[in-house]
Design an enzyme around this catalytic site. Structure first.
Site, PDB file in Angstrom:
ATOM      1  N   GLY A  56       0.814  -1.220   0.000  1.00 44.17           N
ATOM      2  CA  GLY A  56       0.000   0.000   0.000  1.00 44.17           C
ATOM      3  C   GLY A  56       0.841   1.262   0.000  1.00 44.17           C
ATOM      4  O   GLY A  56       0.392   2.315  -0.468  1.00 44.17           O
ATOM      5  N   THR A 103       8.433  -1.467   7.907  1.00 42.84           N
ATOM      6  CA  THR A 103       8.520  -2.467   6.833  1.00 42.84           C
ATOM      7  C   THR A 103       9.986  -2.757   6.528  1.00 42.84           C
ATOM      8  O   THR A 103      10.741  -1.857   6.153  1.00 42.84           O
ATOM      9  CB  THR A 103       7.763  -1.952   5.600  1.00 42.84           C
ATOM     10  OG1 THR A 103       6.396  -1.803   5.992  1.00 42.84           O
ATOM     11  CG2 THR A 103       7.855  -2.887   4.430  1.00 42.84           C
ATOM     12  N   GLU A 235      -6.569  -7.691  -1.251  1.00 41.76           N
ATOM     13  CA  GLU A 235      -6.578  -7.387   0.192  1.00 41.76           C
ATOM     14  C   GLU A 235      -7.984  -7.102   0.724  1.00 41.76           C
ATOM     15  O   GLU A 235      -8.294  -7.452   1.855  1.00 41.76           O
ATOM     16  CB  GLU A 235      -5.656  -6.200   0.482  1.00 41.76           C
ATOM     17  CG  GLU A 235      -4.198  -6.545   0.266  1.00 41.76           C
ATOM     18  CD  GLU A 235      -3.274  -5.385   0.551  1.00 41.76           C
ATOM     19  OE1 GLU A 235      -3.153  -4.977   1.708  1.00 41.76           O
ATOM     20  OE2 GLU A 235      -2.677  -4.853  -0.416  1.00 41.76           O
ATOM     21  N   HIS A 251       2.290 -10.038 -26.963  1.00 39.35           N
ATOM     22  CA  HIS A 251       3.433 -10.763 -27.504  1.00 39.35           C
ATOM     23  C   HIS A 251       3.664 -12.088 -26.785  1.00 39.35           C
ATOM     24  O   HIS A 251       4.686 -12.734 -27.004  1.00 39.35           O
ATOM     25  CB  HIS A 251       4.686  -9.881 -27.441  1.00 39.35           C
ATOM     26  CG  HIS A 251       4.523  -8.622 -28.239  1.00 39.35           C
ATOM     27  ND1 HIS A 251       4.804  -8.546 -29.579  1.00 39.35           N
ATOM     28  CD2 HIS A 251       4.026  -7.406 -27.890  1.00 39.35           C
ATOM     29  CE1 HIS A 251       4.519  -7.328 -30.025  1.00 39.35           C
ATOM     30  NE2 HIS A 251       4.047  -6.617 -29.020  1.00 39.35           N
ATOM     31  N   LYS A 345       4.391 -11.126   8.690  1.00 38.48           N
ATOM     32  CA  LYS A 345       5.329 -10.170   9.297  1.00 38.48           C
ATOM     33  C   LYS A 345       5.712 -10.623  10.707  1.00 38.48           C
ATOM     34  O   LYS A 345       6.850 -10.483  11.130  1.00 38.48           O
ATOM     35  CB  LYS A 345       4.701  -8.768   9.328  1.00 38.48           C
ATOM     36  CG  LYS A 345       4.634  -8.108   7.949  1.00 38.48           C
ATOM     37  CD  LYS A 345       4.044  -6.708   8.009  1.00 38.48           C
ATOM     38  CE  LYS A 345       3.950  -6.096   6.623  1.00 38.48           C
ATOM     39  NZ  LYS A 345       3.378  -4.756   6.594  1.00 38.48           N
TER      40      LYS A 345
HETATM   41  C1  F6R Z   1      -1.959  -2.490   2.679  1.00 37.98           C
HETATM   42  C2  F6R Z   1      -1.094  -3.348   3.463  1.00 37.98           C
HETATM   43  C3  F6R Z   1       0.257  -3.716   2.951  1.00 37.98           C
HETATM   44  C4  F6R Z   1       1.312  -2.741   3.500  1.00 37.98           C
HETATM   45  C5  F6R Z   1       2.713  -3.280   3.234  1.00 37.98           C
HETATM   46  C6  F6R Z   1       3.805  -2.322   3.661  1.00 37.98           C
HETATM   47  O1  F6R Z   1      -3.096  -2.147   3.401  1.00 37.98           O
HETATM   48  O2  F6R Z   1      -1.439  -3.697   4.565  1.00 37.98           O
HETATM   49  O3  F6R Z   1       0.294  -3.768   1.550  1.00 37.98           O
HETATM   50  O4  F6R Z   1       1.161  -1.482   2.910  1.00 37.98           O
HETATM   51  O5  F6R Z   1       2.862  -4.488   3.923  1.00 37.98           O
HETATM   52  O6  F6R Z   1       3.609  -1.843   4.945  1.00 37.98           O
HETATM   53  P1  F6R Z   1       3.730  -0.278   5.217  1.00 37.98           P
HETATM   54  O7  F6R Z   1       2.737   0.388   4.293  1.00 37.98           O
HETATM   55  O8  F6R Z   1       3.389  -0.098   6.646  1.00 37.98           O
HETATM   56  O9  F6R Z   1       5.143   0.075   4.882  1.00 37.98           O
END
Ligand code: F6R
Length: 351
Positions: A56, A103, A235, A251, A345
């Site tokens: 996101g 992240t 999602e 292609h 995660k």
């Molecule tokens: C979207 C979602 C994920 C996070 C991605 C990165 O709602 O939950 O796609 O966006 O795991 O995490 P962030 O955005 O916190 O860096």
């Protein structure tokens, strides 16, 4: 019937209100970035731009690239991985975007960019990215971190666009005029897409997609939109969805529309269309639809609305976002939680 009562029943964390509030969120993001200080940044010699982020938070970079890259005198890249290509170093403007700030791919790449002497900016709701930036005196725009990252799209792309505009890298793009047009258009679209409206395009598309595998086809210029549609269906609706781009799929993938025949007949194709796409690509989309239609469960075209490129991209994103909400409801799924992403995660944190 996909009315408000049914939507609210499956939407305890209120994704509906996030979608209704998206135009206001965009206006809030424009305001927020106005006070963001970038002292000294206009004098720096920048040779390339990298926007790093995942999921996101990464889609914001794709949107920005779609708007600025064609007229930008230096290369603009979107980065979604731990390690960085060798060209990133002194002379790179490296913008790290993470809603949570935690992240690991984004954190690792920003650390490497810092070690290599890149010019850094962070956009985040807090977490380790905010800490990293504050400790090193890196400009850090703190965005409101409520809800899900994918619901904060306005905060995750408009500030980047504003920063590139301020630094002179968004030529041919009228930040004030184009964002205003986009926000007005989004407000109008959101009114029409509301569940209280008896029928609308997103409801129709969700009905057509329900029980099918959505395949999104788009011209290369709408790559960001195709990624967003796919991710929102994944999602929000907890459904598989895939996309590919034209002309490239002409292609190779076009030949695949035969087997497994039980599967192709379960695929519902959405063609994202934009009048400004290359005229040969538009022609390719028409011919592609003719050639594959009998092997599919159906094909729908969705056309962009609005004048500016930004408005056109966001108009298509709005249709996709609302379609994914109605598809979630059709599958009796709560659109907000992303249980597997969180669990993944959590396990990664354990080692
Ligand atoms: C979207 C979602 C994920 C996070 C991605 C990165 O709602 O939950 O796609 O966006 O795991 O995490 P962030 O955005 O916190 O860096």
């Amino acid at each position: 019937m996909l009315d408000s009562i049914r939507v609210r029943r499956h939407d305890p964390e209120n994704m509906l209100d996030q979608l209704i509030g998206f135009p206001d969120q965009c206006a809030g993001a424009v305001k927020l970035v106005e006070g963001f200080q970038l002292d000294g940044y206009t004098e720096l010699e920048i040779r390339n731009i990298v926007i790093a982020g995942m999921g996101g938070s990464g889609i914001g970079g794709d949107l920005v690239k779609a708007v600025v890259a064609d007229n930008c005198p230096i290369p603009v890249a979107v980065h979604r991985d731990y390690s960085l290509p060798a060209f990133v170093g002194q002379g790179t403007l490296f913008i790290a975007v993470s809603f949570s700030g935690n992240t690991e791919e984004t954190l690792m790449s920003v650390e490497t960019a810092y070690e290599r002497g890149a010019v850094l900016i962070a956009i985040t709701g807090g977490g380790k990215l905010a800490e990293f930036a504050v400790q090193r005196g890196i400009p850090c725009l703190t965005i409101p971190a409520r809800g899900q990252p994918r619901s904060a799209l306005g905060y995750l792309y408009l500030p980047v666009l504003a920063i590139l505009d301020r630094l002179g890298f968004a030529q041919g793009f009228d930040f004030r005029g184009d964002t205003q047009e986009a926000i007005h258009l989004l407000s109008r679209l959101v009114n029409g897409f509301h569940p209280d409206v008896e029928d609308n395009r997103p409801k129709q598309l969700a009905r057509q997609m329900c029980g099918k595998l959505p395949i999104i086809y788009a011209p290369q210029s709408l790559r960001a939109v195709a990624i967003r549609w796919t991710a929102q269906i994944n999602e929000n609706a907890k459904s598989l969805a895939y996309h590919n781009l034209l002309p490239e799929m002409n292609h190779n993938e076009i030949e695949g529309w035969k087997f497994p025949s039980d599967l192709t007949r379960c695929c519902f194709v959405v063609m994202l269309c934009d009048d400004a796409a290359h005229n040969r690509t538009q022609r390719r989309m028409e011919i592609t639809a003719q050639l594959i239609e009998k092997h599919t469960a159906g094909i729908a075209q969705v056309h962009s609305q609005g004048e500016s490129l930004l408005a056109r991209l966001l108009s298509l994103i709005a249709v996709g976002d609302w379609t994914s909400l109605y598809l979630a409801v059709s599958y009796a799924q709560d659109p907000t939680p992303v249980v597997r992403i969180q669990e993944l995660k959590r396990r990664l944190q354990m080692g």
